[in-house]
Design a protein around this motif. Structure first.
Motif, PDB file in Angstrom:
ATOM      1  N   ALA A   1      -0.689   8.140  -6.996  1.00 20.83           N
ATOM      2  CA  ALA A   1      -0.381   6.829  -6.432  1.00 20.83           C
ATOM      3  C   ALA A   1      -0.530   6.834  -4.916  1.00 20.83           C
ATOM      4  O   ALA A   1      -1.046   5.881  -4.323  1.00 20.83           O
ATOM      5  CB  ALA A   1       1.030   6.415  -6.823  1.00 20.83           C
ATOM      6  N   ASP A   2      -0.101   7.925  -4.268  1.00 18.80           N
ATOM      7  CA  ASP A   2      -0.247   8.013  -2.809  1.00 18.80           C
ATOM      8  C   ASP A   2      -1.709   8.022  -2.408  1.00 18.80           C
ATOM      9  O   ASP A   2      -2.096   7.408  -1.411  1.00 18.80           O
ATOM     10  CB  ASP A   2       0.444   9.273  -2.289  1.00 18.80           C
TER      11      ASP A   2
ATOM     12  N   THR B   1       4.647   5.240  -5.290  1.00 18.30           N
ATOM     13  CA  THR B   1       4.151   5.918  -4.097  1.00 18.30           C
ATOM     14  C   THR B   1       5.309   6.368  -3.210  1.00 18.30           C
ATOM     15  O   THR B   1       6.368   5.745  -3.151  1.00 18.30           O
ATOM     16  CB  THR B   1       3.238   4.991  -3.281  1.00 18.30           C
TER      17      THR B   1
END
Length: 582
Positions: free
Chosen positions: A27-28, A299
């Protein structure tokens, strides 16, 4: 000195902990790539704006499909810049209109007029202004285009926010008063959250509605000179002018791809996020979903990036509340006198504006021209009323059905945005050929083009109203077996009525605006024209006859204000008095 075994192993433990604690997840990575891509696109758009105006002549718009991605990016950046300005305008102007009777007396009629003024009318008087601010720079034309797109977005959003503030549930209003919330806290904690779900849907509609006029916004005519900004709108204008059906199809396909992308990455996550602001006392079983919103919630990068901003905002001193309030005036005669004076000032300004238009128009036009314009306005009025009635009968039941089913709302959302964004002039080839082949009457068969882009205001607002129906209200109706016509009469129609009025009002104003495009259809060497005020303004604009343009806009404003004051405003008042959630 030798280190102890634990001390020798501590670096490896620290490294392992750091990997587990700070290593970016998928997600990051996705969030970082999207942020970097957005930054590059904004930088590219800013660099394009800084170019000299001569660069547009050196590298003119071409119908090369390889240029379409760049054109799509530039058009999308202009639309989101206009959307940001529309949000600021909405929060300031609509809040003033909802909270101050004196401000409402000026703002609401002004919005009625502004939503009826066509994009061509704004461009006629604003292009020279913006180009004068930035002489010789593309930035002046870019600002004119962004302002034109702003005029296609802001009024609908302002009306939606105004309606939400005026129909705030009575118990929430009373609770805010009991807790003594300051004006800022009341707005931030109560009014904005309550208005957010409807505002989100109207923001989507405004974004799609702007596509309808993107051709006029990017292919700008100044006197005898036409400036074509690189974008999908100027591509469409050139393709329609050349009769290139293939290029028109490429533009429509690109527009659809762009709509799907920003729907998935921006609007669908916002709809899922805004669902928590629904006014209800029991949890909803069906909630809107968004894969990108779920990804953003996982995130760790975004919270760290925005944490300094949050700390900076929290460190700001609180805004003063009641300390700035003026002491109330006890004498009612003084209050009535001040209100009457304000009305006199507003009427004087309106009379001065009307006199200015009369002086400008009367130099070259006669009373016969004015009477002819009012007669043509009556024909357009009939078309607007009939089309709004037909659209209401069709889209109110469909909108309620979709709004009560979040799963279907997610499926319909991008499709409705694309249909709302579909420019009417793209259909000119089909419409013109069909009318000529079937010997149809343009006064009848050009009329549906007026409602093509504006009927979606009704659908989007009805979906927002049905989505906002409290879950406990629906459960009670189900328990007591309220069905069929009784369910529509006692549950659905009262619940969506304030939203429907907003949608119908903006659809009505938008239809007047769209009449300029719809009442004159041209394809290659064939021109069809329907008798109406829209054709009057379109022909005057093409001839460069600005007094006739001013006359047409003034007559259109008179009709719009009269319709709003006799129909839509009383319905607004009824919704505010009788149909507020409590």
């Amino acid at each position: 000195m030798d280190l102890l075994p634990a001390e020798r192993t501590s670096p490896s433990l620290l490294i392992r902990y750091a990997r587990l604690r700070f290593a970016p997840n998928r997600a990051d990575v996705v969030a970082a790539l999207l942020l970097a891509g957005a930054a590059v696109l904004v930088a590219h758009g800013a660099e394009q704006m800084g170019e000299p105006l001569s660069a547009l002549r050196i590298a003119p718009v071409t119908l090369d499909p390889a240029r379409l991605p760049q054109y799509a990016i530039l058009t999308t950046l202009r639309m989101f810049a206009a959307l940001a300005a529309s949000l600021v305008f909405t929060f300031v102007v609509a809040t003033l209109a909802a909270k101050s009777k004196k401000a409402e007396l000026v703002i609401v009629p002004a919005l009625d007029i502004l939503q009826s003024v066509p994009v061509l009318g704004f461009l006629t008087f604003t292009v020279t202004f913006f180009m004068g601010l930035f002489p010789g720079k593309e930035l002046g034309v870019e600002c004119a285009a962004i302002f034109a797109i702003f005029t296609a977005q802001a009024w609908n959003m302002a009306f939606s926010f105004y309606q939400s503030l005026r129909t705030l549930p009575g118990d929430l209003d009373e609770a805010a008063r009991q807790f003594g919330l300051s004006p800022w806290r009341r707005f931030w904690r109560l009014e904005l959250p309550f208005a957010t779900p409807a505002l989100v849907w109207n923001t989507m509609m405004s974004m799609s509605g702007a596509w309808f006029f993107v051709v006029a916004s990017e292919a700008i005519t100044v006197g005898k000179t036409t400036v074509a900004l690189p974008g999908i709108g100027s591509w469409l204008a050139m393709a329609i002018d050349k009769g290139d059906v293939k290029a028109v199809a490429w533009a429509v396909l690109t527009m659809g791809v762009v709509i799907v992308i920003y729907d998935q990455l921006i609007f669908r996550p916002i709809v899922a996020w805004a669902d928590k602001f629904r006014f209800e006392q029991t949890a909803s079983q069906d909630q809107p979903k968004s894969w990108f919103y779920d990804l953003l919630r996982r995130t760790r990068l975004l919270p760290r990036l925005f944490r300094p901003i949050g700390k900076a905002l929290s460190s700001l001193p609180p805004l003063p509340g009641k300390t700035l309030a003026l002491p109330p005036i006890r004498d009612q005669r003084v209050v009535r006198g001040l209100d009457g004076l304000w009305v006199v000032v507003v009427l004087a300004l309106a009379a001065w504006g009307g006199w200015s238009v009369y002086r400008y128009v009367s130099v070259s036009l006669t009373l016969h021209d004015a009477l002819a314009a009012f007669g043509l306005g009556a024909l357009t009025l009939v078309r607007v009323v009939v089309l709004i009635a037909i659209a209401s009968v069709i889209w109110v039941p469909i909108g309620v059905w979709i709004g009560l089913r979040p799963v279907w709302a997610q499926r319909v959302q991008p499709v409705a945005q694309f249909l709302a964004a579909f420019p009417a002039n793209v259909l000119f080839p089909v419409v013109v050929v069909a009318i000529v082949a079937l010997h149809g009457d343009p006064n009848i068969w050009l009329s549906p083009l007026m409602i093509l882009g504006t009927q979606w205001y009704i659908l989007f607002n009805v979906i927002a109203g049905a989505s906002a129906l409290p879950n406990d209200l629906k459960e009670v109706a189900s328990i007591f077996k309220v069905r069929s016509w009784q369910w529509w009469r006692d549950v659905a129609l009262p619940g969506i009525f304030p939203y429907y009025v907003t949608g119908a009002l903006t659809a009505s104003g938008g239809s007047w605006n769209a009449s300029i495009v719809a009442e004159v259809a041209t394809w290659q060497h064939t021109k069809l024209e329907a008798a109406g005020l829209g054709a009057f303004i379109a022909n005057a604009t093409a001839d460069g006859n600005y007094p006739r343009v001013a006359l047409g806009i003034a007559v259109m404003s008179v009709y719009v204000i009269a319709l709003n004051r006799t129909l839509w405003r009383p319905l607004y008042g009824y919704a505010e008095r009788r149909l507020r959630l409590n």
